[in-house]
Design a protein around this motif. Sequence first.
Motif, PDB file in Angstrom:
ATOM      1  N   GLY A   1       1.681  13.694  -6.589  1.00 44.11           N
ATOM      2  CA  GLY A   1       2.435  12.822  -5.437  1.00 44.11           C
ATOM      3  C   GLY A   1       3.516  13.603  -4.978  1.00 44.11           C
ATOM      4  N   LEU A   2       3.675  14.728  -5.241  1.00 44.29           N
ATOM      5  CA  LEU A   2       4.935  15.502  -4.872  1.00 44.29           C
ATOM      6  C   LEU A   2       4.742  16.068  -3.402  1.00 44.29           C
ATOM      7  CD1 LEU A   2       3.923  18.781  -5.092  1.00 44.29           C
ATOM      8  CD2 LEU A   2       4.542  18.354  -7.479  1.00 44.29           C
ATOM      9  N   ASP A   3       5.645  16.439  -2.605  1.00 50.64           N
ATOM     10  CA  ASP A   3       5.602  17.013  -1.390  1.00 50.64           C
ATOM     11  C   ASP A   3       4.929  18.319  -1.495  1.00 50.64           C
ATOM     12  OD1 ASP A   3       5.885  17.734   1.236  1.00 50.64           O
ATOM     13  OD2 ASP A   3       7.748  17.378   1.498  1.00 50.64           O
ATOM     14  N   PRO A   4       3.766  18.759  -0.824  1.00 44.09           N
ATOM     15  CA  PRO A   4       3.340  19.984  -0.847  1.00 44.09           C
ATOM     16  C   PRO A   4       4.267  20.964  -0.227  1.00 44.09           C
ATOM     17  CG  PRO A   4       2.037  18.575   0.403  1.00 44.09           C
ATOM     18  CD  PRO A   4       3.095  17.810   0.160  1.00 44.09           C
TER      19      PRO A   4
ATOM     20  N   LYS B   1      -0.877  22.775  -4.126  1.00 48.81           N
ATOM     21  CA  LYS B   1      -1.454  21.743  -3.417  1.00 48.81           C
ATOM     22  C   LYS B   1      -1.123  21.961  -1.904  1.00 48.81           C
ATOM     23  CE  LYS B   1       0.072  16.759  -2.920  1.00 48.81           C
ATOM     24  NZ  LYS B   1       0.698  15.617  -3.577  1.00 48.81           N
TER      25      LYS B   1
ATOM     26  N   GLY C   1      -3.360  17.660   1.383  1.00 44.45           N
ATOM     27  CA  GLY C   1      -2.607  16.622   0.603  1.00 44.45           C
ATOM     28  C   GLY C   1      -3.355  16.808  -0.941  1.00 44.45           C
TER      29      GLY C   1
ATOM     30  N   ARG D   1      -6.943  17.172  11.966  1.00 39.49           N
ATOM     31  CA  ARG D   1      -6.857  15.892  11.548  1.00 39.49           C
ATOM     32  C   ARG D   1      -5.460  15.221  12.099  1.00 39.49           C
ATOM     33  NH1 ARG D   1      -6.781  13.854   5.250  1.00 39.49           N
ATOM     34  NH2 ARG D   1      -5.086  15.139   5.200  1.00 39.49           N
TER      35      ARG D   1
ATOM     36  N   THR E   1      -8.045  13.273  -7.319  1.00 38.27           N
ATOM     37  CA  THR E   1      -7.904  11.876  -7.463  1.00 38.27           C
ATOM     38  C   THR E   1      -6.655  11.104  -7.605  1.00 38.27           C
ATOM     39  OG1 THR E   1      -8.743  11.575  -9.551  1.00 38.27           O
ATOM     40  CG2 THR E   1     -10.399  11.619  -7.883  1.00 38.27           C
ATOM     41  N   ARG E   2      -5.795  11.956  -8.416  1.00 31.70           N
ATOM     42  CA  ARG E   2      -4.494  11.432  -8.723  1.00 31.70           C
ATOM     43  C   ARG E   2      -3.674  11.605  -7.391  1.00 31.70           C
ATOM     44  NH1 ARG E   2      -2.011  14.405 -13.725  1.00 31.70           N
ATOM     45  NH2 ARG E   2      -1.670  16.073 -12.078  1.00 31.70           N
TER      46      ARG E   2
ATOM     47  N   GLY F   1      -4.913  10.555  -4.579  1.00 28.19           N
ATOM     48  CA  GLY F   1      -5.359   9.531  -3.830  1.00 28.19           C
ATOM     49  C   GLY F   1      -6.670   9.831  -3.018  1.00 28.19           C
TER      50      GLY F   1
ATOM     51  N   LYS G   1     -13.720   7.437  -0.097  1.00 28.83           N
ATOM     52  CA  LYS G   1     -13.347   7.174   1.196  1.00 28.83           C
ATOM     53  C   LYS G   1     -13.111   8.561   2.006  1.00 28.83           C
ATOM     54  CE  LYS G   1      -8.382   6.878   0.818  1.00 28.83           C
ATOM     55  NZ  LYS G   1      -8.209   8.108   0.376  1.00 28.83           N
ATOM     56  N   ASP G   2     -12.781   9.440   1.169  1.00 31.67           N
ATOM     57  CA  ASP G   2     -12.522  10.972   1.696  1.00 31.67           C
ATOM     58  C   ASP G   2     -13.819  11.642   1.651  1.00 31.67           C
ATOM     59  OD1 ASP G   2      -9.509  10.529   1.845  1.00 31.67           O
ATOM     60  OD2 ASP G   2      -9.693  10.123   0.006  1.00 31.67           O
TER      61      ASP G   2
ATOM     62  N   ASP H   1      -5.561   7.024   5.792  1.00 28.40           N
ATOM     63  CA  ASP H   1      -7.029   6.685   5.929  1.00 28.40           C
ATOM     64  C   ASP H   1      -7.425   5.262   5.013  1.00 28.40           C
ATOM     65  OD1 ASP H   1      -7.541   8.339   7.870  1.00 28.40           O
ATOM     66  OD2 ASP H   1      -8.108  10.061   6.580  1.00 28.40           O
ATOM     67  N   ILE H   2      -6.390   4.680   4.522  1.00 27.78           N
ATOM     68  CA  ILE H   2      -6.840   3.500   3.927  1.00 27.78           C
ATOM     69  C   ILE H   2      -6.485   2.217   4.809  1.00 27.78           C
ATOM     70  CG2 ILE H   2      -6.024   2.061   2.066  1.00 27.78           C
ATOM     71  CD1 ILE H   2      -5.055   4.493   0.608  1.00 27.78           C
TER      72      ILE H   2
ATOM     73  N   LEU I   1      -2.239   2.457  -4.732  1.00 26.68           N
ATOM     74  CA  LEU I   1      -3.086   3.279  -3.612  1.00 26.68           C
ATOM     75  C   LEU I   1      -2.813   4.760  -3.521  1.00 26.68           C
ATOM     76  CD1 LEU I   1      -3.004   0.494  -0.707  1.00 26.68           C
ATOM     77  CD2 LEU I   1      -5.005   1.262  -2.062  1.00 26.68           C
ATOM     78  N   LYS I   2      -2.007   5.212  -4.437  1.00 21.40           N
ATOM     79  CA  LYS I   2      -1.456   6.692  -4.335  1.00 21.40           C
ATOM     80  C   LYS I   2      -1.014   7.235  -3.044  1.00 21.40           C
ATOM     81  CE  LYS I   2      -4.435   7.426  -8.510  1.00 21.40           C
ATOM     82  NZ  LYS I   2      -5.547   7.366  -8.909  1.00 21.40           N
ATOM     83  N   VAL I   3      -0.248   6.263  -2.373  1.00 22.58           N
ATOM     84  CA  VAL I   3       0.396   6.700  -1.199  1.00 22.58           C
ATOM     85  C   VAL I   3       1.285   7.671  -1.874  1.00 22.58           C
ATOM     86  CG1 VAL I   3       1.784   6.007   0.766  1.00 22.58           C
ATOM     87  CG2 VAL I   3      -0.241   4.454  -0.093  1.00 22.58           C
ATOM     88  N   PRO I   4       1.451   9.135  -0.961  1.00 24.28           N
ATOM     89  CA  PRO I   4       2.411   9.766  -1.480  1.00 24.28           C
ATOM     90  C   PRO I   4       4.009   9.355  -1.181  1.00 24.28           C
ATOM     91  CG  PRO I   4       0.700  10.937  -0.048  1.00 24.28           C
ATOM     92  CD  PRO I   4       0.445   9.520   0.078  1.00 24.28           C
ATOM     93  N   LYS I   5       4.801   9.285  -1.790  1.00 24.37           N
ATOM     94  CA  LYS I   5       5.957   9.088  -1.707  1.00 24.37           C
ATOM     95  C   LYS I   5       6.668   9.614  -0.601  1.00 24.37           C
ATOM     96  CE  LYS I   5       9.951   6.784  -3.977  1.00 24.37           C
ATOM     97  NZ  LYS I   5      10.956   6.645  -5.021  1.00 24.37           N
ATOM     98  N   TYR I   6       6.555  10.907  -0.562  1.00 23.37           N
ATOM     99  CA  TYR I   6       7.306  11.927   0.447  1.00 23.37           C
ATOM    100  C   TYR I   6       6.750  11.461   1.814  1.00 23.37           C
ATOM    101  CZ  TYR I   6       3.060  14.973   0.729  1.00 23.37           C
ATOM    102  OH  TYR I   6       1.733  15.046   0.835  1.00 23.37           O
ATOM    103  N   LYS I   7       5.812  10.675   1.858  1.00 23.48           N
ATOM    104  CA  LYS I   7       5.496  10.308   3.468  1.00 23.48           C
ATOM    105  C   LYS I   7       6.455   9.006   3.911  1.00 23.48           C
ATOM    106  CE  LYS I   7       1.079  12.464   3.767  1.00 23.48           C
ATOM    107  NZ  LYS I   7      -0.570  12.342   3.954  1.00 23.48           N
TER     108      LYS I   7
ATOM    109  N   TRP J   1       6.454   0.514  -2.760  1.00 20.80           N
ATOM    110  CA  TRP J   1       5.795   1.648  -3.314  1.00 20.80           C
ATOM    111  C   TRP J   1       6.040   1.563  -4.775  1.00 20.80           C
ATOM    112  CZ3 TRP J   1       6.624   5.779  -6.535  1.00 20.80           C
ATOM    113  CH2 TRP J   1       5.578   6.976  -6.541  1.00 20.80           C
TER     114      TRP J   1
END
Lengths: 624, 386
Positions: free
Chosen positions: A52-55, A85, A90, A395, A561-562, A564, A568-569, B273-274, B346-352, B381
């Motif tokens: 979840g970190l910012d790339p 990453k 993402g 994208r 998958t961690r 997200g 769907k992807d 995309d969710i 939903l694993k939404v990235p927090k940085y977004k 979140w």
Amino acid sequence: MQEVIGTNNRMLEIDLTAKKFQVTEVDKKDRDLYLGGKGLGLKLLYDRMEPGLDPLGPDNMIAFTMGILMGTGAPCSGRFEAITKSPLTGAMVTGTCGGPFGMAVKTSGWDAIIVKGKCSAPTYLYIDSKGVQFKPAKGIWGKDTEAAQAALLKEGAGAIVIGPAGENLVKYANIASGHRFLGRGGIGAVMGSKNLKGIVARGNEFKIVPANKKKFAKANKRFFKFINKNPITSGSYRSFGTNANVNLSNASGILPVRNFTGGSHGEAHKISGETMAERFHTKYDTCKPCAILCGHRGTINGKEHHIPEYETIGLMGSNLEIFDPAQIVEWNELCSKYGMDTISTGGTLAWAMEATEKGLIKTNLKFGSPSGVSEMIRDIAYRKGMGNDLAEGSRAASKKYGGEDFAIHVKGLEMAAYDPRGCVGHGLSYATANRGACHLSSVLFSLEAYLGMASPYATRWKPFMVKFMENVLSAVNSLHICLFTAYAVFLEPPLIKLTPVPLIKQLNQNLSLVALNLMDVSLWPELWHAVLGKTYIPYLGMLKFIKAGERVHVLERYMNTREGISRKDDTLPRRFLTEGRKCDQKEHTVPLEKMLGKYYRLRGYDANGIPKKRTLKRLNIAIQ
Amino acid sequence: MQIPDYYEFLNQAKIISGKKAMEHIPFELRGYDAQKPLVVTSRALSESGLIKKFIGAFKDSAVTLGGIFNDVRDYAGIGLARDAAFLYRERGCDSIIAVGNGPEVDVAKAVNILVAEKTDDLFKYFEGTPLKRHLKPLIVVPACCSSGMEFTNTVTVDNRSLTSNFLYPDLAVLDPRMTPAKSRDCVAESTVIAMAHAVGAALTDIHSPMIEAYAHSALRYLGLHMTKGLKKPGHVETSLALHNAYALAALAFSNAPAGMVHLLAVELARATDISAGKFMRILLPYKMAHMMHKKMKIRDELFLALAGYDEYAATPAKDRSRAGVERVLALLAGLKGMMPETMKDLKVPKYKLGDIAKAASARSGKRYSEADCKTVLEHAWEGRAF
């Protein structure tokens, strides 16, 4: 010069924020399970990075791993890997590259480098056997990759640098090592976000010696023999480079034309490897050590230039409906200097051309016209005007302006130059590949479209073939050795060589398990075992090697998958799922859904594409 | 109930709901002087057999279907709209029937602009050129996983939206042969979108008895039929009742400014995309909690709509506001296990989140501050209470 027997087993962990480094050891268990290269790099980051970190934030890390075979003299082993990453997708991205950097790091005594944090001002790193020096990059910040490398190479034997695109955080900026690139997924932008212009390694401090010289020499000899016998590695690629693929792709209807609306074109021969060799009097210009010699230089208007690879020709040539090879050479060199991935640049430009045609954006880009393309490449690198939006990739641009149905990417990564409507198994591979629309995840197109060893439209055994190839190639990328050696390793052993191609095709179509078992891939693990002085048990050693590849692939999937990533992807651009092409006698689309569920079952994923606990346990992947 | 100072309200669509409703279409088309409609739908609906049922409704009529354009998938793009418009012109059609949900109806509306305005340049209308006249007759037949957005005056093509009163459909047909859902997830998502729109409209600053009437009726219907609809997604009567609720909610939404939940969910969907519905489920409780935390007025009528007169009357006036919120939360609790409850799930990235809050605030015309949007997002979140 000091000798290193087998491998250094040392790595550098560098904190750019604190300007500190520490020397750590590679865990022996990790080495056995993940081999090295890509596998080891992923494992190192899995143990260190939070999901979840910012790339583009300081917490993201880049691992550079050199692989076991680097420095040993194994054929085509002058390659290293980078793992991070991706800011483009993402998800995790792994990239492999030739050039002198890998060898310089390995012979400075390091198997891996992990970089984290962010420098307060532009910096480059100097690495030797003693450790790391942090040096101001004020003088080279803003310079293109050629100039920056020239400056750094005064201090060492090999360097990597980013260009202006990386500095400006273009999401598909790459990293240059010599004239080779860590191309995909924006690894250059990650370096740019850390204010890190480059790394130079002193090199030539250690000599790498295989632990079992006799066995290594024996395997090596057989390897060279196979490479020199195989018609691709010693013939078409050696003579024409990867551009030998242009005519093959055109004939089999998988060449991207006009943003993947067509699969072949009457003028494609003008940009083929054969034509370029004749027109530009090409000669070798390759990675070291290399036995295939696919890289080439040529002379255009009295000046020497790098000849672009097939992907560049496909994406910046036929896909834009440009069939002037000199023009593509110019754009290739622009991208190289700015430090931008030519596949993503070409794919994004094609999207922009179609979006302009459909009235979604206003640019002067037009299919079939070179006008405005060079300027747009520069604008992307410097993030000016529309270039700023295109620098985010197709994208993101299509989400902003519309045109998602013709943005040709998977998971945000622009597609390589093989249209999956002419090789549906490769379509499954594009959809499920960990880093996005990657052509190197399974390279099934070669079996389906080039070699005639599998039907391009049959679906029955394709999930099995994709899984098998992904496992093997993940292992190969963990040695590390050039993927092109696969042609020699797969096709030259006597059993497969003596089996008629139509029979292999029938077997692949109806009983793929048997066909793939005809393939003897033991040469790769034999080399790995010989370098480390481990005992290689025939067949079992090969199965262990393939299982290690499976472990690497599934670990990468699990890491994704961690972040997200899920079912769907794992899809393809709508164009491939719904639109037929005029170049096909009977219109084809990719029947992805038919293959995807079976692929998940074979992989041990659940219906949503997440690796099951028992799969992770079977592969010794610790659940975090 | 507050006396309104000023409001506007428009619902242009005639609605026909009930058994054999589709059989009325030929008659209604005659009223528009049309007899050769182009049908815009998706391959999935064609393959599911629903289009066969739809065509069956025309068998005893004099109407000829001009063509069936069934290439729509989950995205409405200009390419599709142009292809369908080409078919419309080629076959000499004079009206359009959209069978399906969001993308099918969006493509149909885009085709309508292209053919009625005799242009290929759709986007000039998205960039400021106003639509000035009635378009061709447009009929919508929601099917399966509708969310009611088919009834609105908005079209979204290639991620750009255009709102115009000329974009309301002329006729909406709710036929129980078309409305049953294929899965519980489908009902859950449609229901939560309608709920978010109805609650958003009910809580808007604009005091319009019309908006309130539509929003409250939608909530009442949802409250009554949601549980059964989730248990039996294919139940004919329940699905028809729910589709009526979706229509009511959408019409309230069309006449009210877009709520924060809708705006944030759309931006989140774009970034990840969710589907937006999943985010609405997550965000709605946090938005309401945020309103209470900031001591913003939550009208008592919300409780009235959900609980009915008896319970409303029996509840002290000071508690009604909170009771309304609790009712909404209780309804959402019925979705437990069907939809994720936090964005972390939903694993939404927090940085977004920062960028998403900024975009939603800008889209609202700064009616919602970036800071408020971000606060709601961050709590949602983390799953953290206010």
